[in-house]
Scaffold this motif. Structure first.
Motif, PDB file in Angstrom:
ATOM      1  N   THR A  92       0.732  -1.142  -0.124  1.00  0.00           N
ATOM      2  CA  THR A  92      -0.072  -0.114  -0.112  1.00  0.00           C
ATOM      3  C   THR A  92       0.746   1.098   0.041  1.00  0.00           C
ATOM      4  O   THR A  92       0.265   2.175   0.217  1.00  0.00           O
ATOM      5  N   LEU A  93       2.172   1.072  -0.193  1.00  0.00           N
ATOM      6  CA  LEU A  93       2.855   2.323  -0.234  1.00  0.00           C
ATOM      7  C   LEU A  93       4.012   2.218  -1.269  1.00  0.00           C
ATOM      8  O   LEU A  93       4.646   0.805  -1.521  1.00  0.00           O
ATOM      9  N   ARG A  94       4.351   3.187  -1.897  1.00  0.00           N
ATOM     10  CA  ARG A  94       5.620   2.915  -2.627  1.00  0.00           C
ATOM     11  C   ARG A  94       6.470   4.479  -2.491  1.00  0.00           C
ATOM     12  O   ARG A  94       6.092   5.350  -2.342  1.00  0.00           O
ATOM     13  N   PHE A  95       7.822   4.296  -2.547  1.00  0.00           N
ATOM     14  CA  PHE A  95       8.889   5.049  -2.505  1.00  0.00           C
ATOM     15  C   PHE A  95       9.571   5.252  -3.851  1.00  0.00           C
ATOM     16  O   PHE A  95      10.325   4.216  -4.171  1.00  0.00           O
ATOM     17  N   GLU A 155       4.257   7.677  -1.938  1.00  0.00           N
ATOM     18  CA  GLU A 155       2.650   7.714  -2.488  1.00  0.00           C
ATOM     19  C   GLU A 155       1.903   6.542  -1.881  1.00  0.00           C
ATOM     20  O   GLU A 155       2.529   5.304  -1.991  1.00  0.00           O
ATOM     21  N   PRO A 156       0.617   6.709  -1.351  1.00  0.00           N
ATOM     22  CA  PRO A 156      -0.100   5.421  -1.326  1.00  0.00           C
ATOM     23  C   PRO A 156      -0.422   4.681  -2.604  1.00  0.00           C
ATOM     24  O   PRO A 156      -0.547   5.516  -3.592  1.00  0.00           O
ATOM     25  N   VAL A 157      -0.789   3.490  -2.324  1.00  0.00           N
ATOM     26  CA  VAL A 157      -0.912   2.642  -3.441  1.00  0.00           C
ATOM     27  C   VAL A 157      -1.917   1.603  -3.100  1.00  0.00           C
ATOM     28  O   VAL A 157      -2.054   0.920  -2.182  1.00  0.00           O
ATOM     29  N   PHE A 164      -7.643  12.861  -0.828  1.00  0.00           N
ATOM     30  CA  PHE A 164      -6.713  14.068  -0.993  1.00  0.00           C
ATOM     31  C   PHE A 164      -5.364  13.673  -0.979  1.00  0.00           C
ATOM     32  O   PHE A 164      -4.576  14.452  -0.377  1.00  0.00           O
ATOM     33  N   GLY A 165      -4.877  12.335  -1.422  1.00  0.00           N
ATOM     34  CA  GLY A 165      -3.573  11.947  -1.339  1.00  0.00           C
ATOM     35  C   GLY A 165      -3.017  11.290  -0.227  1.00  0.00           C
ATOM     36  O   GLY A 165      -2.442  11.005   0.144  1.00  0.00           O
TER      37      GLY A 165
END
Length: 224
Positions: A92-95, A155-157, A164-165
């Motif tokens: 659920t998260l990406r860098f 960013e959330p994935v 709103f991000g």
């Protein structure tokens, strides 16, 4: 006496502001460049803050700042665990790869130092109140969550509750993070207590993230 205290407070504020300004200048320079230089400059910016804070604290006689740093520095390192878990386990998260070293090819090494500035703001504003720490953490970290995708930090994935991000499932965990951080900074006195408290706080945050993901995000699959 009062005048001297006010002068000292203003001096403390100027010293801390100057440190933030230097780190901000390095961070600003980072966003005038491209990868891999950008990633290295982001790492440099957070290291300026993290390594400069104890120096400023000592030079200004701010034992409270130094005591807070003794908790926040290891806590920020331990916070790589929840970030890494969200990337590799939950997905659920990406860098984005901005350059510079990464942990397990998943999390930028800069994240091991990036938690200190926002959590320092929470601790300084909350005082000894865990409740204020919880509220402030949601506000401060929520703002960071909002701007991070724009800045290309993370960013959330694949979340169902993104608004709103900001992935909403992280907010209860961030409230717990703020409360626990204030409690550890307030009550830990020895190096062992600070290290154990920092590790426990990161573990509580990690667990709270996955409970929030289950109940607030993945639960939408059941309700749909």
């Amino acid at each position: 006496m009062v005048t001297a205290q006010r002068s000292s407070t203003r001096g403390d504020a100027r010293a801390l502001t100057s440190l933030v300004a230097v780190a901000g200048g390095v961070a600003g320079l980072a966003y005038l460049t491209v990868a891999p230089t950008r990633g290295w400059l982001v790492l440099a910016a957070v290291l300026v803050l993290d390594l400069g804070l104890p120096l400023v604290a000592r030079s200004r006689g701010r034992d409270d700042w130094f005591a807070a740093w003794l908790v926040l520095a290891p806590l920020s390192i331990f916070q790589v665990l929840p970030d890494w878990s969200l990337v590799t386990v939950a997905g659920t998260l990406r860098f984005p790869d901005l350059g510079g070293p990464r942990v397990g090819d998943a999390v930028p090494l800069a994240m091991a130092a990036m938690w200190v500035p926002p959590l320092l703001a929470v601790v300084l504003l909350a005082g000894r109140s865990a409740w204020r720490g919880a509220v402030l953490a949601v506000l401060v970290l929520g703002i960071a969550e909002y701007f991070a995708p724009t800045l290309g930090l993370w960013e959330p994935v694949g979340t169902f509750t993104e608004r709103f991000g900001v992935a909403l499932y992280v907010l209860p965990a961030e409230a717990l993070l703020g409360a626990c951080t204030v409690l550890v900074v307030t009550h830990a006195r020895t190096a062992a207590e600070r290290l154990a408290g920092a590790a426990a706080t990161a573990l509580v945050y990690t667990g709270a993230l996955f409970v929030g993901l289950l109940l607030l995000d993945r639960g939408q699959l059941v309700l749909a």
